[in-house]
Write a protein that holds these residues in place. Structure first.
Motif, PDB file in Angstrom:
ATOM      1  N   PHE A 152      -2.467  -6.431   1.540  1.00  0.00           N
ATOM      2  CA  PHE A 152      -2.952  -6.861   2.857  1.00  0.00           C
ATOM      3  C   PHE A 152      -2.335  -6.016   3.958  1.00  0.00           C
ATOM      4  CE2 PHE A 152      -2.075  -9.626   6.605  1.00  0.00           C
ATOM      5  CZ  PHE A 152      -3.369  -9.665   7.108  1.00  0.00           C
ATOM      6  N   THR A 153      -1.028  -5.892   3.959  1.00  0.00           N
ATOM      7  CA  THR A 153      -0.360  -5.199   5.069  1.00  0.00           C
ATOM      8  C   THR A 153      -0.650  -3.697   5.087  1.00  0.00           C
ATOM      9  OG1 THR A 153       1.691  -5.004   3.782  1.00  0.00           O
ATOM     10  CG2 THR A 153       1.470  -6.928   5.237  1.00  0.00           C
ATOM     11  N   SER A 154      -0.984  -3.112   3.935  1.00  0.00           N
ATOM     12  CA  SER A 154      -1.251  -1.671   3.886  1.00  0.00           C
ATOM     13  C   SER A 154      -2.615  -1.301   4.452  1.00  0.00           C
ATOM     14  CB  SER A 154      -1.141  -1.155   2.459  1.00  0.00           C
ATOM     15  OG  SER A 154      -2.216  -1.652   1.669  1.00  0.00           O
ATOM     16  N   GLN A 155      -3.461  -2.281   4.729  1.00  0.00           N
ATOM     17  CA  GLN A 155      -4.791  -1.995   5.266  1.00  0.00           C
ATOM     18  C   GLN A 155      -4.748  -1.558   6.729  1.00  0.00           C
ATOM     19  OE1 GLN A 155      -7.598  -1.878   3.473  1.00  0.00           O
ATOM     20  NE2 GLN A 155      -6.469  -2.472   1.659  1.00  0.00           N
ATOM     21  N   PHE A 157       0.241  -6.475  11.770  1.00  0.00           N
ATOM     22  CA  PHE A 157       0.180  -6.415  10.311  1.00  0.00           C
ATOM     23  C   PHE A 157       0.277  -7.785   9.660  1.00  0.00           C
ATOM     24  CE2 PHE A 157       1.593  -2.205  11.564  1.00  0.00           C
ATOM     25  CZ  PHE A 157       0.805  -1.392  10.763  1.00  0.00           C
ATOM     26  N   GLU A 158      -0.047  -8.851  10.403  1.00  0.00           N
ATOM     27  CA  GLU A 158       0.089 -10.182   9.815  1.00  0.00           C
ATOM     28  C   GLU A 158      -0.938 -11.158  10.367  1.00  0.00           C
ATOM     29  OE1 GLU A 158       3.921 -11.786  10.796  1.00  0.00           O
ATOM     30  OE2 GLU A 158       3.410 -12.054  12.885  1.00  0.00           O
ATOM     31  N   CYS A 159      -1.113 -12.206   9.613  1.00  0.00           N
ATOM     32  CA  CYS A 159      -1.821 -13.373  10.127  1.00  0.00           C
ATOM     33  C   CYS A 159      -0.731 -14.199  10.798  1.00  0.00           C
ATOM     34  CB  CYS A 159      -2.498 -14.152   9.007  1.00  0.00           C
ATOM     35  SG  CYS A 159      -3.331 -15.644   9.594  1.00  0.00           S
ATOM     36  N   ALA A 160      -0.782 -14.270  12.116  1.00  0.00           N
ATOM     37  CA  ALA A 160       0.292 -14.902  12.880  1.00  0.00           C
ATOM     38  C   ALA A 160       0.236 -16.423  12.807  1.00  0.00           C
ATOM     39  CB  ALA A 160       0.236 -14.443  14.334  1.00  0.00           C
ATOM     40  N   SER A 161      -0.972 -16.986  12.812  1.00  0.00           N
ATOM     41  CA  SER A 161      -1.061 -18.445  12.762  1.00  0.00           C
ATOM     42  C   SER A 161      -2.450 -18.887  12.344  1.00  0.00           C
ATOM     43  CB  SER A 161      -0.691 -19.066  14.116  1.00  0.00           C
ATOM     44  OG  SER A 161      -1.634 -18.700  15.104  1.00  0.00           O
ATOM     45  N   PHE A 174     -15.467  -7.857  12.852  1.00  0.00           N
ATOM     46  CA  PHE A 174     -15.469  -8.130  11.403  1.00  0.00           C
ATOM     47  C   PHE A 174     -15.592  -6.827  10.632  1.00  0.00           C
ATOM     48  CE2 PHE A 174     -17.903  -8.497   7.487  1.00  0.00           C
ATOM     49  CZ  PHE A 174     -17.024  -9.250   6.734  1.00  0.00           C
ATOM     50  N   PHE A 175     -16.518  -5.970  11.028  1.00  0.00           N
ATOM     51  CA  PHE A 175     -16.757  -4.730  10.290  1.00  0.00           C
ATOM     52  C   PHE A 175     -15.600  -3.747  10.462  1.00  0.00           C
ATOM     53  CE2 PHE A 175     -20.808  -6.721  11.184  1.00  0.00           C
ATOM     54  CZ  PHE A 175     -21.250  -6.907   9.882  1.00  0.00           C
ATOM     55  N   GLN A 176     -14.889  -3.837  11.555  1.00  0.00           N
ATOM     56  CA  GLN A 176     -13.705  -3.009  11.767  1.00  0.00           C
ATOM     57  C   GLN A 176     -12.574  -3.440  10.833  1.00  0.00           C
ATOM     58  OE1 GLN A 176     -12.276  -3.083  15.802  1.00  0.00           O
ATOM     59  NE2 GLN A 176     -10.544  -1.754  15.354  1.00  0.00           N
ATOM     60  N   SER A 179      -9.217  -5.530   5.533  1.00  0.00           N
ATOM     61  CA  SER A 179      -8.001  -6.329   5.708  1.00  0.00           C
ATOM     62  C   SER A 179      -8.288  -7.808   5.496  1.00  0.00           C
ATOM     63  CB  SER A 179      -7.416  -6.128   7.109  1.00  0.00           C
ATOM     64  OG  SER A 179      -6.972  -4.809   7.268  1.00  0.00           O
ATOM     65  N   LEU A 180      -9.405  -8.275   6.035  1.00  0.00           N
ATOM     66  CA  LEU A 180      -9.752  -9.688   5.881  1.00  0.00           C
ATOM     67  C   LEU A 180     -10.043 -10.021   4.421  1.00  0.00           C
ATOM     68  CD1 LEU A 180     -11.946 -10.047   9.070  1.00  0.00           C
ATOM     69  CD2 LEU A 180      -9.551 -10.724   8.767  1.00  0.00           C
ATOM     70  N   GLN A 181     -10.669  -9.086   3.717  1.00  0.00           N
ATOM     71  CA  GLN A 181     -10.902  -9.323   2.284  1.00  0.00           C
ATOM     72  C   GLN A 181      -9.574  -9.382   1.543  1.00  0.00           C
ATOM     73  OE1 GLN A 181     -14.089  -9.878   0.842  1.00  0.00           O
ATOM     74  NE2 GLN A 181     -12.614 -10.770  -0.573  1.00  0.00           N
ATOM     75  N   ALA A 182      -8.644  -8.491   1.881  1.00  0.00           N
ATOM     76  CA  ALA A 182      -7.321  -8.521   1.248  1.00  0.00           C
ATOM     77  C   ALA A 182      -6.613  -9.829   1.571  1.00  0.00           C
ATOM     78  CB  ALA A 182      -6.484  -7.325   1.697  1.00  0.00           C
ATOM     79  N   PHE A 183      -6.817 -10.352   2.782  1.00  0.00           N
ATOM     80  CA  PHE A 183      -6.237 -11.643   3.149  1.00  0.00           C
ATOM     81  C   PHE A 183      -6.757 -12.725   2.211  1.00  0.00           C
ATOM     82  CE2 PHE A 183      -6.545 -15.717   5.307  1.00  0.00           C
ATOM     83  CZ  PHE A 183      -5.240 -15.908   5.734  1.00  0.00           C
ATOM     84  N   PHE A 184      -8.062 -12.836   2.067  1.00  0.00           N
ATOM     85  CA  PHE A 184      -8.617 -13.878   1.202  1.00  0.00           C
ATOM     86  C   PHE A 184      -8.324 -13.599  -0.270  1.00  0.00           C
ATOM     87  CE2 PHE A 184     -10.905 -14.997   5.048  1.00  0.00           C
ATOM     88  CZ  PHE A 184     -10.730 -16.383   5.035  1.00  0.00           C
ATOM     89  N   ASP A 185      -8.235 -12.332  -0.660  1.00  0.00           N
ATOM     90  CA  ASP A 185      -7.863 -12.015  -2.044  1.00  0.00           C
ATOM     91  C   ASP A 185      -6.457 -12.511  -2.366  1.00  0.00           C
ATOM     92  OD1 ASP A 185     -10.329 -10.886  -2.540  1.00  0.00           O
ATOM     93  OD2 ASP A 185      -9.608  -8.807  -2.522  1.00  0.00           O
ATOM     94  N   ALA A 186      -5.602 -12.611  -1.356  1.00  0.00           N
ATOM     95  CA  ALA A 186      -4.247 -13.140  -1.577  1.00  0.00           C
ATOM     96  C   ALA A 186      -4.270 -14.602  -1.991  1.00  0.00           C
ATOM     97  CB  ALA A 186      -3.392 -12.955  -0.320  1.00  0.00           C
ATOM     98  N   SER A 187      -5.415 -15.260  -1.824  1.00  0.00           N
ATOM     99  CA  SER A 187      -5.524 -16.653  -2.268  1.00  0.00           C
ATOM    100  C   SER A 187      -5.483 -16.762  -3.788  1.00  0.00           C
ATOM    101  CB  SER A 187      -6.806 -17.303  -1.732  1.00  0.00           C
ATOM    102  OG  SER A 187      -7.962 -16.790  -2.378  1.00  0.00           O
TER     103      SER A 187
END
Length: 140
Positions: free
Chosen positions: A23-26, A49-53, A118-120, A124-132
């Motif tokens: 996630f963070t490398s994206q 580089f994070e989901c803050a909240s 979203f397209f930008q 990263s967002l996919q990596a976020f949800f993949d972390a689930s």
């Protein structure tokens, strides 16, 4: 074991993603996105580089976000089960693929310029949800 959808579940994914180099490398992500699951709505605030909240919000507040992912509870479960089974989404279950193949798409916004975020950030967002994949999930 957090139940989906809930603040606890999104916080567990946030913690997993923030600790995940995939996630963070994206690169940096600067947006406020939403997740709509049936009658439930959540805001996810990404800074740097994070989901803050994450927070639960009224459904009407989705219009104030950059964009939101609008999937039925069944569609969310299929997505999350696929991520869990594969350690990440396969090509048929990415957020981008779902948006392109669903009749009305799944990425929504009242403002097309903000929707473009979203397209930008979709990788990263996919990596976020993949972390689930590392979050044991139960369903409501």
């Amino acid at each position: 074991m957090p139940e989906f959808p809930s603040i606890e579940w999104f916080e567990a994914v946030r913690d997993s993603a923030n600790a995940d180099s995939q996630f963070t490398s994206q690169g940096t992500v600067n947006c406020v996105m939403g997740a709509k699951v049936g009658d439930s709505a959540f805001a996810l605030i990404f800074e740097g580089f994070e989901c803050a909240s994450v927070e639960a919000i009224p459904e009407g507040a989705l219009r104030d976000l950059d964009f939101y992912i609008d999937l039925s509870p069944t569609e969310w479960r299929e997505l999350l089960d696929n991520i869990s089974a594969n350690g990440g989404s396969d090509s048929a279950h990415t957020l981008n693929t779902l948006d392109l193949t669903m009749p009305t798409g799944c990425v929504k916004s009242d403002n097309e310029l903000r929707r473009a975020a979203f397209f930008q950030y979709h990788l990263s967002l996919q990596a976020f949800f993949d972390a689930s994949a590392s979050v044991e999930t139960t369903y409501a």
